[in-house]
Design a protein around this motif. Structure first.
Motif, short mmCIF file in Angstrom:
data_model
loop_
_atom_site.label_atom_id
_atom_site.label_comp_id
_atom_site.label_asym_id
_atom_site.label_seq_id
_atom_site.Cartn_x
_atom_site.Cartn_y
_atom_site.Cartn_z
N PHE A 11 -69.94 -33.01 -26.98
CA PHE A 11 -69.46 -31.63 -27.02
C PHE A 11 -70.63 -30.71 -27.36
CE2 PHE A 11 -67.72 -28.13 -29.64
CZ PHE A 11 -66.94 -27.51 -28.68
N MET A 12 -71.03 -29.86 -26.43
CA MET A 12 -72.14 -28.93 -26.63
C MET A 12 -73.41 -29.66 -27.06
SD MET A 12 -70.40 -25.58 -28.42
CE MET A 12 -69.10 -24.65 -27.62
N GLY A 13 -73.63 -30.85 -26.53
CA GLY A 13 -74.80 -31.62 -26.89
C GLY A 13 -74.70 -32.37 -28.19
N ILE A 14 -73.49 -32.35 -28.79
CA ILE A 14 -73.27 -33.03 -30.06
C ILE A 14 -72.26 -34.15 -29.83
CG2 ILE A 14 -72.48 -32.76 -32.45
CD1 ILE A 14 -73.11 -29.72 -32.08
N ALA A 15 -72.57 -35.35 -30.28
CA ALA A 15 -71.63 -36.46 -30.16
C ALA A 15 -70.54 -36.28 -31.20
CB ALA A 15 -72.35 -37.79 -30.37
N THR A 16 -69.31 -36.03 -30.77
CA THR A 16 -68.20 -35.83 -31.69
C THR A 16 -67.38 -37.11 -31.83
OG1 THR A 16 -66.69 -35.05 -29.97
CG2 THR A 16 -68.09 -33.40 -31.03
N SER A 17 -66.48 -37.10 -32.80
CA SER A 17 -65.70 -38.29 -33.12
C SER A 17 -64.22 -38.07 -32.90
CB SER A 17 -65.93 -38.69 -34.59
OG SER A 17 -67.28 -38.96 -34.84
N LYS A 18 -63.53 -39.17 -32.64
CA LYS A 18 -62.08 -39.21 -32.72
C LYS A 18 -61.77 -39.58 -34.17
CE LYS A 18 -57.99 -41.52 -30.76
NZ LYS A 18 -57.53 -42.58 -29.83
N ALA B 168 -46.85 -43.51 -32.69
CA ALA B 168 -47.36 -43.25 -31.34
C ALA B 168 -48.37 -42.12 -31.41
CB ALA B 168 -46.20 -42.85 -30.43
N GLU B 169 -49.47 -42.27 -30.70
CA GLU B 169 -50.50 -41.24 -30.77
C GLU B 169 -50.93 -40.76 -29.40
OE1 GLU B 169 -54.78 -43.28 -31.04
OE2 GLU B 169 -53.63 -43.48 -32.91
N GLU B 170 -51.31 -39.48 -29.38
CA GLU B 170 -51.85 -38.85 -28.18
C GLU B 170 -52.97 -37.94 -28.65
OE1 GLU B 170 -50.85 -35.29 -25.13
OE2 GLU B 170 -50.82 -35.28 -27.31
N TRP B 171 -54.22 -38.30 -28.30
CA TRP B 171 -55.37 -37.54 -28.79
C TRP B 171 -55.74 -36.43 -27.83
CZ3 TRP B 171 -61.00 -37.62 -27.69
CH2 TRP B 171 -61.74 -36.97 -28.69
N ARG B 172 -55.93 -35.25 -28.38
CA ARG B 172 -56.41 -34.12 -27.59
C ARG B 172 -57.67 -33.55 -28.23
NH1 ARG B 172 -51.26 -30.69 -25.21
NH2 ARG B 172 -49.78 -32.43 -25.09
N GLY C 183 -52.42 -28.31 -22.78
CA GLY C 183 -53.70 -27.76 -23.20
C GLY C 183 -54.37 -28.60 -24.28
N GLY C 184 -55.67 -28.87 -24.08
CA GLY C 184 -56.39 -29.73 -25.00
C GLY C 184 -56.53 -29.16 -26.39
N ARG C 185 -56.46 -27.84 -26.50
CA ARG C 185 -56.68 -27.20 -27.80
C ARG C 185 -55.38 -26.68 -28.42
NH1 ARG C 185 -62.13 -23.43 -28.37
NH2 ARG C 185 -62.48 -23.87 -30.58
N ASN C 186 -54.24 -27.07 -27.86
CA ASN C 186 -52.97 -26.58 -28.38
C ASN C 186 -52.76 -26.91 -29.85
OD1 ASN C 186 -52.35 -25.49 -25.91
ND2 ASN C 186 -50.80 -27.02 -25.37
N PHE C 187 -53.33 -28.02 -30.31
CA PHE C 187 -53.15 -28.39 -31.71
C PHE C 187 -53.79 -27.37 -32.65
CE2 PHE C 187 -57.23 -30.24 -30.58
CZ PHE C 187 -58.01 -30.01 -31.70
N GLU C 188 -54.75 -26.58 -32.17
CA GLU C 188 -55.34 -25.53 -32.99
C GLU C 188 -54.48 -24.27 -33.00
OE1 GLU C 188 -59.53 -24.52 -32.75
OE2 GLU C 188 -59.81 -26.20 -31.37
N TYR C 189 -53.65 -24.12 -31.97
CA TYR C 189 -52.86 -22.91 -31.84
C TYR C 189 -51.49 -23.11 -32.49
CZ TYR C 189 -56.66 -21.87 -28.62
OH TYR C 189 -57.90 -21.67 -28.08
N LEU D 225 -53.99 -39.34 -37.19
CA LEU D 225 -54.84 -38.82 -36.13
C LEU D 225 -55.09 -37.33 -36.29
CD1 LEU D 225 -56.27 -39.60 -33.45
CD2 LEU D 225 -54.11 -39.06 -32.28
N ALA D 226 -56.29 -36.89 -35.87
CA ALA D 226 -56.65 -35.47 -35.85
C ALA D 226 -57.14 -35.10 -34.46
CB ALA D 226 -57.74 -35.18 -36.88
N GLY D 227 -57.09 -33.81 -34.14
CA GLY D 227 -57.61 -33.34 -32.87
C GLY D 227 -59.12 -33.26 -32.89
N GLY D 228 -59.73 -33.17 -31.70
CA GLY D 228 -61.18 -33.19 -31.58
C GLY D 228 -61.78 -31.85 -31.23
N GLY D 229 -63.11 -31.77 -31.41
CA GLY D 229 -63.83 -30.55 -31.08
C GLY D 229 -64.34 -29.82 -32.30
N SER D 230 -64.61 -28.52 -32.14
CA SER D 230 -65.24 -27.74 -33.21
C SER D 230 -64.36 -27.58 -34.44
CB SER D 230 -65.64 -26.37 -32.68
OG SER D 230 -64.51 -25.66 -32.20
N SER D 231 -63.05 -27.73 -34.28
CA SER D 231 -62.13 -27.53 -35.41
C SER D 231 -61.93 -28.78 -36.25
CB SER D 231 -60.77 -27.06 -34.90
OG SER D 231 -60.10 -28.13 -34.24
#
Length: 714
Positions: free
Chosen positions: A394-401, A446-450, A138-144, A373-379
């Motif tokens: 994301f929702m019309g907003i250019a987000t960053s890694k 090692a990194e894995e971005w979600r 899940g892409g948002r697992n890092f928030e959970y 590294l940090a996860g992406g999206g609204s959080s």
């Protein structure tokens, strides 16, 4: 000036009732829907808005401040750089928080979020991610938090409690069964009531019982064919009915699908209304009231629920204002301490801790010189100095890694005092391998971005990283891998490396925490909150939704039909329970984690004291280094009618040689099963095994208990 709610002795409900009685219909409806308070295209920022997820106007004549809402669970975000120059502390991912198995730490870092939110003028924090991790990709697992309902409920509840202690309302989200991001706006999570009550709903129930969040946010998904935001079973029957929840239900942004149906099903606020097909909770809802479809009393109740939650935490009595003081240095140190407790040592073949004063260390990893590294999206939180690379739209907003400004290279140089700490970004693998040959140790990041809105495609690291790790391990037997990931990953080179750390997304103090573990200043004590599968074929649902065939971002044209996912395949046996049921051996089990010291357990006993079931044992630090042990108590009926379930846990800090008597209370709803026919919990009569575990697979002590049948409801 005295307002109608300023009467000594009034309860939050009574205060809210008095305000509602004085409000006009326009004032009421102004709080039932609102746009995203971030400029989208040509849309201006709403007047009075700070710039954040949402804004609802003040009612000065009644002494009611504006509602200013910010994301999220890991700190105060500023999506799209909506508040230029704004600083914030980035906490580690929710997975790391849960890996501490320390509810008190969750509460303390929750207070940190609350303090920063309040100082910036926010009175609602969209925090409290409590979805069970059914889908490890899940892409948002890092928030959970975890795959277990007890651990998730406890950690989410204590975090919410911390936030709300600072006069800021917290949500819990995303209610419920929202484990995947790809296709999230068209996926129906289909599951029977008993399985749902014993797993995903139980996590939320415990979080709400512990934290008393002021608001609950349903997910984008459907549950059993009904949108979560207008699912009467979830919102009216379970949440507001069985659990008697007094707060308000807000939709996710762009996740409202109707007016009358949603309002009557239990939705109180349409959030991010400018992302929906229309502003359902304005003109269409007013028309539904005028036509008699929705009672006026329901509108009043919707507003009252919002106000009573704000009164309950003191957000109206002590309004938040921008410009408050924040001790970011102290907050960064607290973020570091949390990370130190949640890093998990997965393997150690004698390589760690590293000795200080080595001749040469080699640090390898893209951007390991710049940050973690940090996860992406609204959080996503962006402390000053973060490295921001192109992410997703994301929702019309250019987000960053984002890489948080905590440099692993600099932290290792400061902590270990090596004569030389060389660095390679790993892009030239031959050069990195050549540098590794004469190093005392190689540390590979090692990194894995979600990110929100997109699941990881598979569980593997990139091919380039896997090949480079294997080549480095062949060149230097003291190769240590630090995983910066948004969830479990496969490790094809595991047997070839000397040590592996799961550092997750470790936040503002992450590099210093990692360096502390590598050097031995910090004794690793994190335990896995999720199972690491040996392969994707072990999962209940190995196949994934093709992101090219579906829709994941609200407000975008929907592709294809509703996708039904059958979660009754595993039912309530999420994560480690699935592996036990199917007798599969994962790569690393839930609850696993190594230490630099050893612990001895003795004297396991269980007793029933009236309603409570109490487990006791002694834990001794039998090694020569201070450390923390995590005691996990699992329960299973003797007839094996269900697999072992985590029913209690405790983190125990011990000095070398120290011995402590530990007492734990078992959660009765973990022991029970849901009886759908009679709408109640039932503990079956019989004998139960009580395991004291170091993980979901390792039970050094066992005892038993005989229980009489017990039935209980709400």
């Amino acid at each position: 000036m005295d307002y109608v709610w300023q009467v000594p002795g009034l309860t939050p409900d009574e205060q809210a009732e008095r305000v509602v009685q004085e409000m006009t219909e326009d004032e009421k409806f102004a709080w039932l829907s609102g746009p995203m308070a971030i400029p989208l295209g040509d849309e201006p920022l709403p007047e009075g808005a700070i710039g954040s997820a949402a804004y609802y106007p003040a009612i000065p004549r009644l002494g009611i401040p504006a509602m200013q809402q910010s994301d999220a669970s890991l700190g105060v975000s500023a999506l799209g750089n909506v508040r230029p120059g704004d600083n914030a502390t980035a906490l580690a991912s929710g997975l790391l928080r849960a890996a501490t198995f320390n509810p008190e730490m969750a509460e303390e870092t929750g207070r940190l979020i609350g303090r920063e939110a309040f100082s910036k003028g926010f009175n609602v924090q969209l925090a409290g991610g409590a979805n069970l991790i059914r889908e490890p990709r899940g892409g948002r697992n890092f928030e959970y938090l975890s795959e277990d309902p007890l651990l998730t409920g406890a950690m989410a509840g204590y975090a919410v409690r911390g936030i709300q202690s600072e006069q800021v309302v917290s949500t819990v989200k995303h209610f419920a069964v929202n484990p995947q991001e790809t296709g999230r706006v068209v996926v129906s999570s289909d599951i029977s009531e008993a399985a749902l009550r014993e797993s995903d709903l139980l996590a939320f129930e415990l979080a709400i019982h512990i934290g008393h969040p002021g608001a609950v946010m349903p997910g984008y998904n459907l549950v059993n064919g009904e949108w979560a935001s207008e699912n009467a079973f979830l919102l009216n029957k379970v949440l507001k009915g069985d659990w008697r929840y007094p707060g308000w239900v807000m939709s996710d942004w762009g996740a409202t699908h109707s007016a009358a149906k949603a309002a009557l099903a239990g939705l109180d606020v349409q959030s991010g209304a400018n992302l929906d097909a229309q502003v359902w909770f304005d003109k269409p809802l007013r028309e539904a009231v005028a036509a008699g479809e929705v009672p006026q009393a329901r509108i009043d109740e919707m507003v009252k629920r919002i106000l009573r939650s704000l009164f309950a935490v003191g957000a109206i009595q002590r309004p938040a204002k921008p410009g408050g003081d924040v001790d970011y240095t102290a907050h960064r140190l607290l973020a570091q301490r949390e990370a130190e407790q949640g890093i998990v040592l997965l393997k150690n073949a004698g390589a760690l801790p590293l000795r200080k004063g080595a001749k040469k260390l080699l640090v390898v990893g893209e951007h390991a010189d710049a940050g973690v590294l940090a996860g992406g999206g609204s959080s996503a939180v962006t402390p000053i100095g973060s490295l921001q690379l192109p992410g997703i739209d994301f929702m019309g907003i250019a987000t960053s890694k984002i890489y948080h400004p905590s440099s692993p290279l600099n932290a290792i140089r400061a902590e270990l005092g090596a004569a030389e700490v060389a660095f390679s970004n790993g892009k030239n693998s031959d050069e990195a391998v050549a540098q590794a040959q004469d190093a005392d140790a190689v540390i590979f990041f090692a990194e894995e971005w979600r990110s929100e809105a997109l699941d990881a495609q598979g569980l593997a690291l990139s091919e380039e990283q896997n090949r480079l790790i294997a080549a480095l391990a062949a060149a230097n037997r003291n190769t240590i891998v630090v995983l910066e990931t948004g969830g479990p990953v496969t490790l094809p080179w595991l047997d070839e490396v000397a040590a592996v750390l799961a550092a997750w997304y470790p936040g503002s103090g992450g590099a210093e925490a990692i360096a502390g573990v590598l050097a031995g200043r910090v004794n690793p004590s994190g335990r896995l909150p999720v199972t690491f599968p040996a392969s994707e074929q072990q999962l209940p649902h190995p196949d994934q939704i093709d992101p090219a065939t579906t829709t994941s971002i609200p407000g975008m044209p929907v592709k294809g039909d509703i996708i039904h996912l059958d979660y009754d395949k595993e039912g309530s046996d999420v994560g480690y329970r699935w592996y036990a049921r199917t007798r599969q051996k994962p790569l690393f089990p839930f609850g696993f984690g190594l230490s630099y010291t050893t612990f001895a357990w003795q004297d396991l006993a269980v007793s029933q004291q009236t309603e409570a079931i109490e487990v006791t044992l002694t834990v001794t630090n039998s090694g020569d280094k201070a450390g923390a042990e995590v005691v996990q108590i699992y329960v299973q009926p003797q007839d094996e009618s269900y697999t072992p379930r985590l029913a209690a846990f405790a983190r125990v800090e011990l000095a070398p040689g120290e011995r402590r008597w530990v007492t734990l209370l078992l959660e009765p709803k973990v022991i029970a099963s849901w009886d759908s026919a009679n709408a109640e919990w039932r503990i079956a009569a019989g004998d139960y095994r009580i395991y004291a575990g170091r993980s979901a697979e390792d039970f050094p002590l066992e005892t038993s208990l005989t229980l009489a049948e017990k039935r209980f409801g709400y």
